[in-house]
Design an enzyme around this catalytic site. Structure first.
Site, PDB file in Angstrom:
ATOM      1  N   GLU A  81      45.185  43.169  28.481  1.00 41.87           N
ATOM      2  CA  GLU A  81      46.346  43.132  29.351  1.00 41.87           C
ATOM      3  C   GLU A  81      46.214  41.994  30.360  1.00 41.87           C
ATOM      4  O   GLU A  81      45.116  41.590  30.732  1.00 41.87           O
ATOM      5  CB  GLU A  81      46.496  44.478  30.047  1.00 41.87           C
ATOM      6  CG  GLU A  81      46.759  45.544  29.001  1.00 41.87           C
ATOM      7  CD  GLU A  81      47.064  46.911  29.562  1.00 41.87           C
ATOM      8  OE1 GLU A  81      46.915  47.097  30.778  1.00 41.87           O
ATOM      9  OE2 GLU A  81      47.451  47.767  28.764  1.00 41.87           O
ATOM     10  N   CYS A 102      34.945  46.657  28.998  1.00 43.16           N
ATOM     11  CA  CYS A 102      33.886  46.100  29.852  1.00 43.16           C
ATOM     12  C   CYS A 102      32.644  46.970  29.698  1.00 43.16           C
ATOM     13  O   CYS A 102      32.744  48.199  29.695  1.00 43.16           O
ATOM     14  CB  CYS A 102      34.344  46.091  31.308  1.00 43.16           C
ATOM     15  SG  CYS A 102      33.071  45.449  32.429  1.00 43.16           S
ATOM     16  N   CYS A 109      36.659  52.512  37.676  1.00 45.83           N
ATOM     17  CA  CYS A 109      37.447  51.502  36.976  1.00 45.83           C
ATOM     18  C   CYS A 109      37.892  51.992  35.602  1.00 45.83           C
ATOM     19  O   CYS A 109      37.067  52.413  34.779  1.00 45.83           O
ATOM     20  CB  CYS A 109      36.595  50.235  36.828  1.00 45.83           C
ATOM     21  SG  CYS A 109      37.351  49.005  35.769  1.00 45.83           S
ATOM     22  N   GLY A 152      37.373  43.334  32.066  1.00 42.58           N
ATOM     23  CA  GLY A 152      36.111  42.665  31.787  1.00 42.58           C
ATOM     24  C   GLY A 152      35.466  42.029  33.000  1.00 42.58           C
ATOM     25  O   GLY A 152      36.097  41.817  34.029  1.00 42.58           O
ATOM     26  N   SER A 207      33.067  42.009  44.041  1.00 47.82           N
ATOM     27  CA  SER A 207      33.348  43.448  43.983  1.00 47.82           C
ATOM     28  C   SER A 207      32.136  44.176  44.545  1.00 47.82           C
ATOM     29  O   SER A 207      31.187  44.454  43.821  1.00 47.82           O
ATOM     30  CB  SER A 207      33.564  43.891  42.540  1.00 47.82           C
ATOM     31  OG  SER A 207      34.796  43.461  42.085  1.00 47.82           O
ATOM     32  N   HIS A 209      32.008  47.113  47.236  1.00 46.49           N
ATOM     33  CA  HIS A 209      32.356  48.555  47.254  1.00 46.49           C
ATOM     34  C   HIS A 209      31.324  49.498  47.864  1.00 46.49           C
ATOM     35  O   HIS A 209      31.617  50.671  48.070  1.00 46.49           O
ATOM     36  CB  HIS A 209      32.740  49.058  45.856  1.00 46.49           C
ATOM     37  CG  HIS A 209      33.713  48.147  45.153  1.00 46.49           C
ATOM     38  ND1 HIS A 209      34.881  47.705  45.740  1.00 46.49           N
ATOM     39  CD2 HIS A 209      33.676  47.560  43.921  1.00 46.49           C
ATOM     40  CE1 HIS A 209      35.519  46.911  44.899  1.00 46.49           C
ATOM     41  NE2 HIS A 209      34.809  46.789  43.803  1.00 46.49           N
TER      42      HIS A 209
HETATM   43 FE1  SF4 Z   1      33.933  45.992  34.468  1.00 43.11          FE
HETATM   44 FE2  SF4 Z   1      35.048  45.034  36.726  1.00 43.11          FE
HETATM   45 FE3  SF4 Z   1      35.723  47.439  35.799  1.00 43.11          FE
HETATM   46 FE4  SF4 Z   1      33.290  47.096  36.820  1.00 43.11          FE
HETATM   47  S1  SF4 Z   1      35.254  46.907  37.948  1.00 43.11           S
HETATM   48  S2  SF4 Z   1      33.770  48.177  34.915  1.00 43.11           S
HETATM   49  S3  SF4 Z   1      32.865  45.011  36.165  1.00 43.11           S
HETATM   50  S4  SF4 Z   1      36.108  45.498  34.783  1.00 43.11           S
END
Ligand code: SF4
Length: 333
Positions: A81, A102, A109, A152, A207, A209
């Site tokens: 997507e 991923c 996610c 991904g 990322s 978090h």
């Molecule tokens: Fe993969 Fe990014 Fe999702 Fe983590 S946040 S699982 S790295 S797509």
């Protein structure tokens, strides 16, 4: 796009042929080689057979929506997507996927929960941008920014991501400047070093978090391989060498990482980053994967206030893609 066939076609031919092909595909946006009359009939046929220009996709949303999502179906049946976002100031940003699924399995996610199928080729990444550029061209518009925030982890497929990006950056491509290209990553230390050496001013989003290893390991299994201190150092080197701000992405999850103590912890953790090289972006969780809830508005406000009191620039991204379930980490295929 089949770059292998493209390169095979150009091997041994004069440089102007490459320019002709690029201009036809990226600027005139032809969808059929038969329209490229500067090529011989035999060449057009060869390219039609080996490097077809049609893109199989389903588009969700309307042309005047703030965000539209497309699902692209590749020749092996795999799907990814991609999202087009139209900003209030007229800019248009395309969110690209780099993998089918991923392998990193971040708990919050949707893509991560779906598992991993395969990496995309550089041509398959370019196709996503090409699809939107064709659609925008109908109304005389074009793509301004590219962000790798779709399905991904881009740094796990870095060679293809950079090859695709180079094509899109070229003056005969989409002519998108490096500063208008962003990669969002969990932070893989060797690949961050490689990107630093690469030497372009690509914007990086981290990322993060969670600001301690224990919680981050729980939310993001990749933290077992690269501890936070090493990842932070790699981002800091990149920011200093590229002279670009890193955007720290922090997804606020109700009663998981959003306490005031955790806001202080985040402020402390980032303290050795020069303030001018950092922006903290507080993200709203879009329910989809895992057992999480978005933080309450009051909690978000307090969290942001604490960071601002420590001198950080804080933004709260308006998640345009949410309208088509395409906000960051929500592209589930
Ligand atoms: Fe993969 Fe990014 Fe999702 Fe983590 S946040 S699982 S790295 S797509």
């Amino acid at each position: 796009m089949n770059w292998l066939a493209w390169s095979q076609f150009l091997a041994g031919r004069p440089a102007f042929r490459q320019r002709q092909l690029e201009q036809a595909v990226f600027q005139q946006l032809v969808t059929d080689w038969s329209a490229v009359t500067t090529l011989s009939a035999a060449d057009r046929q060869w390219l039609t057979d080996n490097c077809p220009l049609d893109i199989k996709a389903r588009i969700f949303g309307q042309d005047n929506d703030q965000a539209q999502k497309a699902q692209i179906i590749f020749s092996d049946g795999q799907r990814v997507e991609t999202v087009l976002m139209r900003h209030g100031d007229g800019r248009r940003t395309v969110c690209l996927s780099s993998q089918v699924g991923c392998p990193l399995g971040c708990q919050f996610c949707s893509t991560g929960q779906q598992g991993f199928q395969r990496n995309l080729s550089s041509g398959e990444i370019v196709e996503q941008a090409l699809l939107w550029q064709r659609l925008l061209a109908v109304t005389g518009q074009r793509i301004d920014n590219l962000v790798f925030m779709g399905m991904g982890e881009p740094l796990l497929n870095l060679a293809a991501v950079l090859t695709a990006t180079e094509w899109l950056h070229r003056s005969n491509g989409f002519n998108i400047g490096w500063r208008h290209i962003a990669i969002s990553t969990v932070g893989l230390v060797p690949e961050l070093k490689q990107l630093t050496k690469y030497g372009q001013q690509i914007k990086l989003a981290w990322s993060l978090h969670a600001a301690n290893d224990q919680l981050r390991r729980r939310l993001m299994p990749i933290n077992r391989r690269y501890a936070l201190a090493a990842v932070k150092q790699a981002f800091l080197n990149y920011a200093q060498v590229a002279n670009r701000r890193v955007m720290v992405e922090y997804l606020l999850l109700d009663q998981v990482n959003d306490s005031l103590v955790q806001a202080e912890e985040l402020a402390d953790f980032l303290a050795d980053f020069p303030k001018n090289l950092l922006v903290i972006n507080l993200l709203t969780y879009n329910p989809g994967a895992g057992q999480f809830r978005p933080s309450q508005a009051k909690v978000r406000r307090h969290f942001a206030n604490i960071l601002q009191r420590h001198g950080y620039k804080v933004t709260e991204r308006n998640s345009l893609g949410q309208a088509v379930i395409g906000a960051c980490g929500q592209l589930a295929g």
